[in-house]
Design an enzyme around this catalytic site. Structure first.
Site, short mmCIF file in Angstrom:
data_model
loop_
_atom_site.label_atom_id
_atom_site.label_comp_id
_atom_site.label_asym_id
_atom_site.label_seq_id
_atom_site.Cartn_x
_atom_site.Cartn_y
_atom_site.Cartn_z
N ARG A 174 0.83 -1.21 0.00
CA ARG A 174 0.00 0.00 0.00
C ARG A 174 0.87 1.26 0.00
NH1 ARG A 174 -5.54 -0.16 1.75
NH2 ARG A 174 -6.33 -2.29 1.78
N ASP A 194 0.26 -1.31 10.89
CA ASP A 194 -1.14 -1.72 11.01
C ASP A 194 -1.72 -1.21 12.32
OD1 ASP A 194 -3.61 -2.92 10.89
OD2 ASP A 194 -2.84 -4.93 10.43
N ASN A 208 -7.90 9.53 10.20
CA ASN A 208 -8.76 9.07 9.10
C ASN A 208 -8.88 7.55 9.03
OD1 ASN A 208 -9.95 9.60 6.19
ND2 ASN A 208 -8.33 8.08 5.92
N TYR A 254 -19.87 -0.11 13.62
CA TYR A 254 -19.27 1.03 12.92
C TYR A 254 -19.83 2.34 13.45
CZ TYR A 254 -18.29 4.37 9.18
OH TYR A 254 -17.88 5.47 8.48
N LYS A 260 -17.81 5.41 15.43
CA LYS A 260 -17.72 6.78 14.94
C LYS A 260 -18.28 7.78 15.95
CE LYS A 260 -15.48 6.25 11.17
NZ LYS A 260 -14.15 6.88 11.04
N VAL A 300 -20.04 8.55 0.79
CA VAL A 300 -19.53 8.72 -0.56
C VAL A 300 -19.03 7.38 -1.11
CG1 VAL A 300 -18.94 11.15 -0.34
CG2 VAL A 300 -17.31 9.43 0.44
N THR A 357 -16.61 5.52 -1.87
CA THR A 357 -15.27 4.97 -1.70
C THR A 357 -15.38 3.45 -1.55
OG1 THR A 357 -15.42 5.23 0.69
CG2 THR A 357 -14.46 7.06 -0.56
#
Length: 257
Positions: A37, A55, A81, A152, A156, A183, A185
């Site tokens: 990556r 990680d 992020n 999730y 958040k 969005v 992604t």
């Protein structure tokens, strides 16, 4: 010019924010989960000052990332992020933790606690946090049947709670949270309806320090406009409990101001 570190920035919104910040003349350090990556990120943004590899799913991994960032010198801003999405099956990390909690909540806490404190901290939340419960009594999902969407959403909410806890505890730091929108992604999926062109602007704006309007703390944003967060995110007692839980699990204390 600001020096800015962005976790989880080898692709997606993190990389988009990095590209915009570099375009505006800022010095950006990326983060990638592994060497492959990192190579892809370097190709995508060769102007990046450096790429930190590691990680965040494990406590040791997050600690090592923080050490790598600190070795590069002091930063003006950090954008938290790194995250996994709402469609995750139940998986447990090497530390025995639900991976959604480990990546989305705990790693943000560890990086906050261990990276030398910048002037600006930016935490990516989600619109899904508005309808979540913090569930601090079962943050590790030992009592409930797993639900990836709920896990999730509450992670958040935790991120927003962390942002506001830091704003309260560290008054000299601008610490804010935001939702980028749903969005298309890899995380959001191809059917996500929000505007991709708006999704990375707020975090870049809050981190850059170019606009006096971004000199605020303890606020929540959507598309560069103030928005009210889930009321639980603003509760100091819940914020303090979350900090205590994360410190207990990770063995990492949040420094005092």
């Amino acid at each position: 010019m600001s020096r800015i570190f962005i976790s989880g920035s080898s692709a997606g919104l993190g990389l988009m924010a990095a590209e915009l910040l570099v375009e505006k003349g800022h010095e950006v350090v990326l983060h990638a989960r592994n060497s492959d990556r990192a190579k892809n990120a370097r190709k995508a943004l060769p102007e990046a000052d450096a790429i930190v590899t590691g990680d965040v799913a494990t406590i040791a991994g997050a600690q090592d990332i923080a050490a790598q960032v600190n070795a590069l010198g002091k930063f003006d801003a950090i954008i938290h992020n790194a995250a996994v999405g709402y469609r995750e099956a139940h998986r447990v990390t090497a530390d025995g933790l639900p991976h959604v909690f480990a990546i989305n909540t705990l790693s943000a806490y560890i990086l906050t606690a261990l990276i030398e404190c910048p002037k600006r901290l930016v935490y990516l939340s989600s619109a899904m946090h508005h309808h979540a419960d913090a569930n601090l009594d079962d943050i590790l999902w030992k009592k409930r049947r797993w639900n990836g969407s709920e896990a999730y959403a509450e992670s958040k909410l935790h991120v927003a709670m962390l942002a506001f806890a830091v704003a309260r505890r560290w008054p000299d730091v601008f610490s804010n949270s935001l939702e980028p929108g749903w969005v298309p992604t890899k995380m959001g999926g191809p059917s996500a309806p929000d505007d991709m062109e708006q999704s990375h602007l707020t975090q870049a704006w809050l981190a850059a320090g170019d606009d006096p309007k971004a000199d605020v703390t303890g606020k929540y944003f959507y598309h560069m406009e103030r928005r009210e967060p889930n009321p639980q995110a603003l509760d100091p007692n819940l914020q303090d409990r979350l900090i205590e839980i994360c410190a207990g699990i990770s063995g990492v204390a949040l420094p005092k101001a």
